[in-house]
Design an enzyme around this catalytic site. Structure first.
Site, mmCIF file in Angstrom:
data_model
loop_
_atom_site.group_PDB
_atom_site.id
_atom_site.type_symbol
_atom_site.label_atom_id
_atom_site.label_comp_id
_atom_site.label_asym_id
_atom_site.label_seq_id
_atom_site.Cartn_x
_atom_site.Cartn_y
_atom_site.Cartn_z
ATOM 1 N N GLY A 75 -5.884 4.916 4.102
ATOM 2 C CA GLY A 75 -5.566 3.920 5.119
ATOM 3 C C GLY A 75 -6.075 4.316 6.500
ATOM 4 C CB THR A 247 -20.918 12.389 -3.826
ATOM 5 O OG1 THR A 247 -22.259 12.775 -3.549
ATOM 6 C CG2 THR A 247 -20.711 12.204 -5.316
ATOM 7 C CB CYS A 335 2.010 10.601 11.594
ATOM 8 S SG CYS A 335 1.336 9.769 10.178
HETATM 9 C C1 LIG Z 1 0.915 1.059 8.302
HETATM 10 C C2 LIG Z 1 0.142 2.280 7.911
HETATM 11 N N1 LIG Z 1 -1.154 2.354 8.226
HETATM 12 C C3 LIG Z 1 -1.912 3.414 7.874
HETATM 13 C C4 LIG Z 1 -1.361 4.484 7.199
HETATM 14 C C5 LIG Z 1 -2.230 5.644 6.833
HETATM 15 O O1 LIG Z 1 -2.572 5.615 5.468
HETATM 16 P P1 LIG Z 1 -3.084 6.938 4.717
HETATM 17 O O2 LIG Z 1 -1.892 7.821 4.556
HETATM 18 O O3 LIG Z 1 -3.635 6.441 3.427
HETATM 19 O O4 LIG Z 1 -4.137 7.547 5.601
HETATM 20 C C6 LIG Z 1 0.005 4.463 6.871
HETATM 21 C C7 LIG Z 1 0.637 5.607 6.195
HETATM 22 O O5 LIG Z 1 1.795 5.895 6.374
HETATM 23 C C8 LIG Z 1 0.766 3.323 7.222
HETATM 24 O O6 LIG Z 1 2.069 3.234 6.937
#
Ligand SMILES: Cc1ncc(COP(=O)(O)O)c(C=O)c1O
Length: 398
Positions: A75, A247, A335
């Site tokens: 994400g 890759t 995070c």
């Molecule tokens: C709304 C949102 N966007 C982006 C992310 C990031 O995704 P990834 O953990 O796959 O990098 C998260 C992950 O918690 C999320 O909740």
């Protein structure tokens, strides 16, 4: 091997268990099918056709064409590719296009690339939200300039409080007012729980992540509507339609594809199961724990999210006590928790310091049961009572 004491996992917005069917489908691509998908021999064609199959499965989940899907590392990379890729490309075509609109409650994977672009001369408008985290469409309308706004990015469902935005209205406003302004949505938390059809919604760019839908970590995708141009972040051998070189993570892509296929088949069942269990939990918590409050939108809410404030207690103390009892919950974004910052989402919703620190998020998954919710609420209610007795404000909350 570390043995996990957790027996009730209610942090499915942070990550989800990988389904057995997904693992089984991945294994051959870690053992016998190890060819590079760019190779011309059979070892290569086996893996490149597996990628094609997965691309179709991801596309089906959101009503896209498979040529409109690129695989990324997750994400975060999808969000960065969308934000930086769209903004930088638009400004190259027209130097006046140096404005981005987003909201104050986005994930860091959106906010940080926006801050980076501010350092590179872009103007970014961070839209305020109502106290249930929903965005008033007219606020977006007032922020868009047809001449200057290259991109609007508003998340589908919030990762902390679960509020779902009126995406259809926001897309329409963006295109009506902005003309060529691109609309991106971070749908990482909504995918698999909310039915999304990119064509009927008119979305230009959409981010997905595999590990939030019972797939493996380190793999995600970006939907790029046909005709939308982006500057790639990663340059090299030209894989993923020149948009993301390197890759391919074949086993991850195969697993993600399978997770999308299962999510697509089960979406109605999953939505209804999660909504019923989540509503059961909300009612039980509010009925049994005095001075507790549900946060976020009550109706337009991601089916798996229950976010509460327990007045007079500290959310982190609650997490530790729940963990000691084998229950996994969260104060919000994994995070932000690591960085020990108070939640920017709750701040944007106008919460006081006491409301922010007393907040706790439960996010359910398809594996959770009613009996797990009963156990959780009964333990939670004891812990809240115990912590309130230790609080300097104990006379207020009993
Ligand atoms: C709304 C949102 N966007 C982006 C992310 C990031 O995704 P990834 O953990 O796959 O990098 C998260 C992950 O918690 C999320 O909740």
């Amino acid at each position: 091997v570390i043995s996990l004491p957790i027996s009730i996992y209610l942090d499915n917005a942070a990550s989800t268990p990988v389904l057995d069917e997904v693992i089984q489908e991945m294994i051959p691509y870690l053992t016998k099918y190890y060819g590079n998908p760019s190779s011309l021999h059979t070892f290569g064609t086996v893996t490149s056709s597996a990628i094609m199959n997965a691309r179709k499965r991801v596309a089906s989940l959101i009503g896209a064409n498979h040529r409109e899907i690129i695989f990324t590392s997750g994400g975060t990379e999808s969000d960065n590719t969308a934000i930086k890729g769209a903004a930088l490309y638009a400004r190259k075509q027209d130097p006046e296009k140096n404005h981005i609109v987003t909201s104050t409650i986005e994930h860091e994977a959106i906010l940080e690339p926006c801050r980076d672009l501010e350092k590179r001369g872009f103007d970014v408008t961070y839209l305020p939200v109502r106290n249930d985290a929903s965005l008033e469409p007219s606020v977006l309308e007032n922020a868009i300039s047809q001449k200057k706004t290259a991109l609007v990015s508003v998340m589908f469902a919030n990762n902390e409080v679960g509020t779902i935005q009126p995406i259809s209205d926001l897309v329409k406003i963006t295109h009506d007012k902005g003309g060529k302004t691109i609309f991106h949505t971070d749908a990482v938390q909504a995918i698999g729980k909310v039915s999304i059809d990119v064509k009927s919604l008119g979305i230009d760019l959409l981010s997905l992540s595999s590990h939030k839908i019972n797939g493996p970590k380190g793999i995600g995708a970006l939907y790029i509507r046909e005709g939308i141009m982006l500057d790639p972040l990663v340059h090299g051998g030209g894989q993923e339609f020149l948009m993301r070189s390197g890759t391919e993570n074949v086993q991850g892509i195969v697993g993600f594809g399978k997770a999308c296929e299962i999510a697509y088949q089960r979406i109605i069942e999953c939505q209804s199961k999660l909504t019923t269990l989540r509503n059961y939990m909300i009612k039980k918590v509010i009925d049994q724990i005095p001075y507790s409050r549900l946060n976020g939108a009550h109706d337009n809410r991601n089916p798996n999210n229950a976010h509460f404030t327990f007045f007079g207690v500290n959310g982190e103390d609650l997490i530790i006590k729940l963990d000691e009892n084998g229950i996994a919950a969260s104060t919000g974004s994994a995070c932000s928790v690591k960085r020990q910052k108070p939640s920017h989402v709750l701040k944007a919703m106008g919460f006081t310091y006491e409301e922010i620190t007393g907040s706790l998020r439960f996010t359910l998954g398809i594996q959770n049961t009613k009996s797990e919710i009963d156990q959780t609420v009964s333990i939670l209610s004891e812990i809240v009572k115990e912590l309130r007795l230790l609080s300097p404000f104990k006379s207020r909350y009993h």
